[in-house]
Design a protein around this motif. Sequence first.
Motif, PDB file in Angstrom:
ATOM      1  N   ILE A  89     -31.785  -4.745  12.905  1.00 13.91           N
ATOM      2  CA  ILE A  89     -32.802  -5.216  13.839  1.00 13.91           C
ATOM      3  C   ILE A  89     -33.084  -6.689  13.565  1.00 13.91           C
ATOM      4  O   ILE A  89     -32.763  -7.211  12.503  1.00 13.91           O
ATOM      5  N   ASN A  90     -33.674  -7.319  14.527  1.00 18.61           N
ATOM      6  CA  ASN A  90     -34.048  -8.721  14.408  1.00 18.61           C
ATOM      7  C   ASN A  90     -35.104  -8.890  13.308  1.00 18.61           C
ATOM      8  O   ASN A  90     -35.952  -8.021  13.105  1.00 18.61           O
ATOM      9  N   THR A 109     -38.641  -8.759  14.433  1.00 19.25           N
ATOM     10  CA  THR A 109     -38.970  -7.387  14.808  1.00 19.25           C
ATOM     11  C   THR A 109     -39.258  -6.551  13.568  1.00 19.25           C
ATOM     12  O   THR A 109     -40.200  -5.748  13.552  1.00 19.25           O
ATOM     13  N   ALA A 156     -42.665  -7.353  12.514  1.00 25.53           N
ATOM     14  CA  ALA A 156     -43.657  -6.746  13.402  1.00 25.53           C
ATOM     15  C   ALA A 156     -43.854  -5.274  13.076  1.00 25.53           C
ATOM     16  O   ALA A 156     -44.986  -4.770  13.076  1.00 25.53           O
ATOM     17  N   ILE A 157     -42.755  -4.577  12.792  1.00 25.59           N
ATOM     18  CA  ILE A 157     -42.858  -3.151  12.488  1.00 25.59           C
ATOM     19  C   ILE A 157     -43.648  -2.947  11.192  1.00 25.59           C
ATOM     20  O   ILE A 157     -44.517  -2.077  11.107  1.00 25.59           O
ATOM     21  N   ARG A 202     -30.793  -2.852  21.315  1.00 27.46           N
ATOM     22  CA  ARG A 202     -30.574  -2.964  19.873  1.00 27.46           C
ATOM     23  C   ARG A 202     -31.587  -2.097  19.105  1.00 27.46           C
ATOM     24  O   ARG A 202     -31.228  -1.363  18.178  1.00 27.46           O
ATOM     25  N   ASN A 203     -32.851  -2.181  19.507  1.00 26.45           N
ATOM     26  CA  ASN A 203     -33.887  -1.417  18.817  1.00 26.45           C
ATOM     27  C   ASN A 203     -33.724   0.085  19.053  1.00 26.45           C
ATOM     28  O   ASN A 203     -33.955   0.889  18.152  1.00 26.45           O
ATOM     29  N   ALA A 211     -31.116   1.226  16.708  1.00 24.77           N
ATOM     30  CA  ALA A 211     -31.559   1.216  15.315  1.00 24.77           C
ATOM     31  C   ALA A 211     -32.450   2.412  14.999  1.00 24.77           C
ATOM     32  O   ALA A 211     -32.454   2.901  13.863  1.00 24.77           O
ATOM     33  N   PHE A 212     -33.202   2.884  15.988  1.00 17.08           N
ATOM     34  CA  PHE A 212     -34.141   3.974  15.727  1.00 17.08           C
ATOM     35  C   PHE A 212     -33.746   5.255  16.443  1.00 17.08           C
ATOM     36  O   PHE A 212     -34.591   6.081  16.785  1.00 17.08           O
ATOM     37  N   THR A 243     -40.412  -5.923  21.210  1.00 19.20           N
ATOM     38  CA  THR A 243     -41.049  -5.691  19.914  1.00 19.20           C
ATOM     39  C   THR A 243     -41.980  -4.485  19.987  1.00 19.20           C
ATOM     40  O   THR A 243     -42.013  -3.655  19.056  1.00 19.20           O
ATOM     41  N   ALA A 272     -39.891  -1.515  19.783  1.00 17.74           N
ATOM     42  CA  ALA A 272     -39.390  -1.307  18.420  1.00 17.74           C
ATOM     43  C   ALA A 272     -40.446  -0.671  17.533  1.00 17.74           C
ATOM     44  O   ALA A 272     -40.151   0.225  16.739  1.00 17.74           O
ATOM     45  N   ILE A 273     -41.682  -1.124  17.681  1.00 20.72           N
ATOM     46  CA  ILE A 273     -42.768  -0.575  16.860  1.00 20.72           C
ATOM     47  C   ILE A 273     -42.980   0.901  17.190  1.00 20.72           C
ATOM     48  O   ILE A 273     -43.126   1.740  16.287  1.00 20.72           O
ATOM     49  N   ALA A 289     -39.898   2.852  15.897  1.00 21.04           N
ATOM     50  CA  ALA A 289     -39.891   2.931  14.430  1.00 21.04           C
ATOM     51  C   ALA A 289     -40.932   3.932  13.942  1.00 21.04           C
ATOM     52  O   ALA A 289     -40.696   4.691  12.995  1.00 21.04           O
TER      53      ALA A 289
END
Lengths: 275, 275
Positions: free
Chosen positions: A256-257, A260, A263-264, B145-146, B149-150, B260, B263-264, B267
């Motif tokens: 991930i970036n 990002t 932020a997580i 991408r996110n 990743a998750f 973002t 992503a949060i 995640a």
Amino acid sequence: MGSLMHLIPVTDPADPRLAAYTSIREKDLTSGHGGRFIVEGKVTLETLLTRSRFAVESLFLAESRLAPLADLLAKVPADVPVYTAPQDIMDQVAGFPMHRGVLACGLKGDIPLPGEFISEDKPRSGPLLLLSDISNHDNTGACFRNAAAFGAGGLLLDERCCDPLYRKAIRVSSGASLFLPYAHGGTGLDMVNAVLNAGYTVWAMTPRAEAQPMQSLPVPDKLAILLGAEGPGLPDALIAAAEPVRIPMSAGFDSINVATAGAIALAHVFGEKQG
Amino acid sequence: MGSLMHLIPVTDPADPRLAAYTSIREKDLTSGHGGRFIVEGKVTLETLLTRSRFAVESLFLAESRLAPLADLLAKVPADVPVYTAPQDIMDQVAGFPMHRGVLACGLKGDIPLPGEFISEDKPRSGPLLLLSDISNHDNTGACFRNAAAFGAGGLLLDERCCDPLYRKAIRVSSGASLFLPYAHGGTGLDMVNAVLNAGYTVWAMTPRAEAQPMQSLPVPDKLAILLGAEGPGLPDALIAAAEPVRIPMSAGFDSINVATAGAIALAHVFGEKQG
């Protein structure tokens, strides 16, 4: 329009009073003498005028923007010159089409080193965000934006990071780099040690398997979240000095970036403290 | 170099066999006839050759890249032409300096509509990510991408979203838009209703105060996370059709990038399911 505003019409794109605004796309103002930075657009100008840490040197506006921005311009201090020009003159000065028609120049002043920042006797609420070797303006700006959104107490940047007052970094930060306290300079290890010495726990964010999953850890009262360059990640020495922490990710694609990832981590910590 | 590879040296930048690669910066290949897309760089080429959902039509490489990429090029199917040219010819074709020297052209084929995607009788693990009106290529790429990743099971995009196979979206996705299943088209409400009808809970991510904080909610087995355009956010009708959910943020600055935010949420859900 407030009668106090210091309005200066400009007709010559080579006017020396506009030197700070010439060819701004390529220029690196912040690291040169004088330590100036450029802000563009209404939202960021509003931040600069209402909640910034920095002094405003001047504004430069397309004539057509004066009326729509009247309320905001009433907040410009009387001693700050507001240069105005027709759109085409502004485009010639900036070196590219400045559609937004809103520019301002701020003064950077002295930015502390991380060690100085930490030793200041100020109470800081919220975690610190530590950046090592983040040289991309978008990522730096996004880190500031995310730090503001999740109540970080400030940011520390080592010498390998780019300047958060680059034009693009300010824009991507939604103005957060103008008001969040930060420090910049020195090695990554100096930065981490300064924070450790001040009693912080440092979470070194890394995808390495041996790192603890973030959700399994208690959130310390004094927490610093450390992020490294997106490609190589944090160097071994920084990870070894801190507590390696990972964000659990899918086994086949753990990429991930960096902003990002920050932020997580910040959102997790903010959520835990609220809960 | 595998002897099976179909290597074709090209010396004329106007060679019609390179039509897909001309002036790629400006061109919108994906929405035109033929439904092609362009992949650039080694990492994304590897994804295209090893785990993509899409057929490869051709490769176009700078001559200097043949030797360093030999292992990867051994995976090119024998019937796929590999055009090669000196760097300067490649730059002329592409219309800008192609430093990476690695391009490939893929065939888009048929992309299902969200309703068709959901009615496919396939078991999907992981949450779905629903995008409404995400027209920025960076944000679309970052969402893919996110999602990868998750461990998302797929993405649904309404008709107002940009194509995730735009060159820049693919690059920002780190290739995830080449292998994650997705659907594209129709209205946002059709998309949400299709997912609701299939038994999913839809979290409409919004900063509105009346939304439930994400951390207070149980994570349903069949979850869809819905994101809207960054400026205006999700329209009322979509929020009303779903469950409004917010990411707790600082009171003075509740602004984060839409990818973002996704992503949060992803995640958080991934962490809860692991824990």
